[in-house]
Design a protein around this motif. Structure first.
Motif, PDB file in Angstrom:
ATOM      1  N   VAL A   1       0.848  -1.182   0.000  1.00 30.82           N
ATOM      2  CA  VAL A   1       0.000   0.000   0.000  1.00 30.82           C
ATOM      3  C   VAL A   1       0.885   1.234   0.000  1.00 30.82           C
ATOM      4  CG1 VAL A   1      -1.759   1.291   1.283  1.00 30.82           C
ATOM      5  CG2 VAL A   1      -1.844  -1.213   1.219  1.00 30.82           C
ATOM      6  N   GLY A   2       0.527   2.228  -0.810  1.00 27.99           N
ATOM      7  CA  GLY A   2       1.310   3.454  -0.865  1.00 27.99           C
ATOM      8  C   GLY A   2       0.443   4.662  -1.158  1.00 27.99           C
ATOM      9  N   ALA A   3       1.064   5.751  -1.550  1.00 33.14           N
ATOM     10  CA  ALA A   3       0.342   6.983  -1.852  1.00 33.14           C
ATOM     11  C   ALA A   3       1.120   7.791  -2.872  1.00 33.14           C
ATOM     12  CB  ALA A   3       0.129   7.802  -0.581  1.00 33.14           C
ATOM     13  N   ARG A   4       0.392   8.566  -3.672  1.00 36.05           N
ATOM     14  CA  ARG A   4       1.018   9.464  -4.638  1.00 36.05           C
ATOM     15  C   ARG A   4      -0.033  10.460  -5.124  1.00 36.05           C
ATOM     16  NH1 ARG A   4      -0.787   8.089  -9.646  1.00 36.05           N
ATOM     17  NH2 ARG A   4      -1.173   5.888 -10.156  1.00 36.05           N
ATOM     18  N   ALA A   5       0.403  11.375  -5.971  1.00 38.07           N
ATOM     19  CA  ALA A   5      -0.507  12.364  -6.538  1.00 38.07           C
ATOM     20  C   ALA A   5      -1.162  11.809  -7.801  1.00 38.07           C
ATOM     21  CB  ALA A   5       0.252  13.645  -6.867  1.00 38.07           C
ATOM     22  N   ALA A   6      -2.387  12.223  -8.061  1.00 35.40           N
ATOM     23  CA  ALA A   6      -3.121  11.770  -9.237  1.00 35.40           C
ATOM     24  C   ALA A   6      -2.540  12.366 -10.509  1.00 35.40           C
ATOM     25  CB  ALA A   6      -4.585  12.160  -9.118  1.00 35.40           C
ATOM     26  N   THR A   7      -2.488  11.565 -11.564  1.00 28.60           N
ATOM     27  CA  THR A   7      -2.151  12.085 -12.887  1.00 28.60           C
ATOM     28  C   THR A   7      -3.388  12.785 -13.456  1.00 28.60           C
ATOM     29  OG1 THR A   7      -2.850  10.081 -14.029  1.00 28.60           O
ATOM     30  CG2 THR A   7      -0.569  10.157 -13.235  1.00 28.60           C
ATOM     31  N   ALA A   8      -3.205  13.513 -14.543  1.00 26.02           N
ATOM     32  CA  ALA A   8      -4.337  14.214 -15.158  1.00 26.02           C
ATOM     33  C   ALA A   8      -5.434  13.242 -15.604  1.00 26.02           C
ATOM     34  CB  ALA A   8      -3.844  15.076 -16.318  1.00 26.02           C
TER      35      ALA A   8
ATOM     36  N   ARG B   1      -6.258  17.659 -10.472  1.00 20.40           N
ATOM     37  CA  ARG B   1      -4.947  17.115 -10.815  1.00 20.40           C
ATOM     38  C   ARG B   1      -3.994  17.282  -9.633  1.00 20.40           C
ATOM     39  NH1 ARG B   1      -1.403  18.382 -16.301  1.00 20.40           N
ATOM     40  NH2 ARG B   1       0.313  16.955 -15.828  1.00 20.40           N
ATOM     41  N   GLY B   2      -3.292  16.206  -9.303  1.00 20.85           N
ATOM     42  CA  GLY B   2      -2.374  16.248  -8.177  1.00 20.85           C
ATOM     43  C   GLY B   2      -3.022  15.898  -6.851  1.00 20.85           C
ATOM     44  N   ALA B   3      -4.317  15.567  -6.871  1.00 17.86           N
ATOM     45  CA  ALA B   3      -4.995  15.181  -5.631  1.00 17.86           C
ATOM     46  C   ALA B   3      -4.362  13.918  -5.053  1.00 17.86           C
ATOM     47  CB  ALA B   3      -6.480  14.944  -5.895  1.00 17.86           C
ATOM     48  N   ALA B   4      -4.490  13.732  -3.752  1.00 17.69           N
ATOM     49  CA  ALA B   4      -3.887  12.576  -3.081  1.00 17.69           C
ATOM     50  C   ALA B   4      -4.597  11.286  -3.487  1.00 17.69           C
ATOM     51  CB  ALA B   4      -3.964  12.754  -1.569  1.00 17.69           C
TER      52      ALA B   4
ATOM     53  N   VAL C   1      -5.661   2.254  -7.882  1.00 20.51           N
ATOM     54  CA  VAL C   1      -5.527   3.630  -7.417  1.00 20.51           C
ATOM     55  C   VAL C   1      -6.874   4.056  -6.843  1.00 20.51           C
ATOM     56  CG1 VAL C   1      -5.006   6.012  -8.050  1.00 20.51           C
ATOM     57  CG2 VAL C   1      -3.809   4.146  -9.195  1.00 20.51           C
ATOM     58  N   TYR C   2      -6.859   4.586  -5.604  1.00 22.21           N
ATOM     59  CA  TYR C   2      -8.081   4.975  -4.919  1.00 22.21           C
ATOM     60  C   TYR C   2      -8.069   6.467  -4.588  1.00 22.21           C
ATOM     61  CZ  TYR C   2      -7.952  -0.059  -3.788  1.00 22.21           C
ATOM     62  OH  TYR C   2      -7.858  -1.426  -3.854  1.00 22.21           O
ATOM     63  N   ARG C   3      -9.229   7.073  -4.558  1.00 20.33           N
ATOM     64  CA  ARG C   3      -9.359   8.457  -4.108  1.00 20.33           C
ATOM     65  C   ARG C   3      -9.143   8.508  -2.598  1.00 20.33           C
ATOM     66  NH1 ARG C   3     -15.129  10.567  -6.033  1.00 20.33           N
ATOM     67  NH2 ARG C   3     -14.347  12.502  -5.109  1.00 20.33           N
ATOM     68  N   ALA C   4      -8.096   9.189  -2.157  1.00 24.27           N
ATOM     69  CA  ALA C   4      -7.828   9.276  -0.723  1.00 24.27           C
ATOM     70  C   ALA C   4      -8.925  10.048   0.001  1.00 24.27           C
ATOM     71  CB  ALA C   4      -6.474   9.938  -0.476  1.00 24.27           C
ATOM     72  N   SER C   5      -9.632  10.912  -0.715  1.00 23.13           N
ATOM     73  CA  SER C   5     -10.721  11.679  -0.095  1.00 23.13           C
ATOM     74  C   SER C   5     -11.945  10.816   0.179  1.00 23.13           C
ATOM     75  CB  SER C   5     -11.123  12.848  -1.004  1.00 23.13           C
ATOM     76  OG  SER C   5     -11.618  12.364  -2.253  1.00 23.13           O
TER      77      SER C   5
END
Length: 252
Positions: A196-203, A213-216, A238-242
């Motif tokens: 499990v990890g985390a990164r910013a969303a691509t466009a 764009r760039g959301a967690a 890839v999941y929406r962290a929000s």
């Protein structure tokens, strides 16, 4: 420079169950990880070379290499030119339950729905073949899905399933979760390696998930094996962290 850790000391504390469905490399890596986390293999120490380790532990050199690579990927070992393989401060790890997103959403009453964006047979990319423990070019069914919960997009999911394990249709994937289809085909996922990890969303991800764009984003990659020890599925999600989090139950 520190001396390499003695392989004689490791031999009795890395028991291997060759009848287990869990791959040997994962058994070796898991036990070494426990020894590092407990301090029995101290931070700053060096491992002997993989040939010597493989001989002492009774496994093949590729198995030992894969176990070391797994621990390097998890940040517990580092390879340094002129120094060798060194133990570093381990990262925090949080195991989660072996279940599918579809099953989790359905159990919680969140009305999962699926849009199948891609379904095709192709040769597995190198990293997928490696995760499945299969030769390069393994034929897999490659699946890309957009999963919704309560009418809102929640996750983008990529999965690879060997074609001789399962060849699902679009209709099946829209009505059922992948693990449900695997269970119906007689390949019940029993064990898994998950990161499990985390990164910013691509466009493109942001557009599909209705985020900026760039959301967690939370990320998860998983390889699952059935009771016979056969790799039945590789997933990269890839999941929406929000909108999503991984919940853990901890016990002392």
């Amino acid at each position: 420079m520190s001396e390499p850790l003695t392989t004689e000391a490791l031999t009795p504390v890395v028991p291997l169950d060759r009848s287990s469905p869990v791959p040997l490399y994962f058994q070796v890596a898991s036990r070494l990880q426990q020894l590092i986390e407990s301090g029995e293999m101290p931070v700053g120490g060096r491992l002997a070379n993989e040939v010597e380790l493989a001989e002492r532990l009774g496994v093949s050199r590729p198995t030992m290499r894969k176990a070391i690579a797994y621990l390097v990927e998890r940040g517990m070992l580092v390879r340094k030119r002129g120094v060798g393989t060194q133990i570093v401060q381990p990262k925090v790890r949080r195991p989660v339950e072996l279940s599918s997103l579809y099953d989790d959403l359905a159990k919680s009453g969140q009305a999962p729905s699926t849009v199948v964006r891609l379904l095709e047979v192709r040769g597995a990319p190198d990293h997928v073949a490696a995760a499945l423990g299969a030769p390069d070019g393994l034929e897999v069914t490659w699946i890309e899905r957009l999963r919704h919960a309560g009418g809102e997009p929640l996750a983008i999911m990529h999965n690879a399933v060997p074609t001789d394990v399962l060849r699902p249709t679009v209709a099946e994937l829209e009505r059922h979760g992948l693990y449900e289809l695997l269970r119906s085909a007689g390949h019940v996922p029993r064990t898994a390696h998950q990161t499990v990890g985390a990164r910013a969303a691509t466009a493109p991800e942001a557009r599909l998930l209705r985020e900026s764009r760039g959301a967690a984003m939370l990320t998860m990659s998983r390889t699952a094996w059935d009771a016979a020890g056969r790799a039945v599925e590789y997933g990269s999600h890839v999941y929406r962290a929000s909108r999503y989090s991984f919940e853990l139950s901890l016990h002392s």
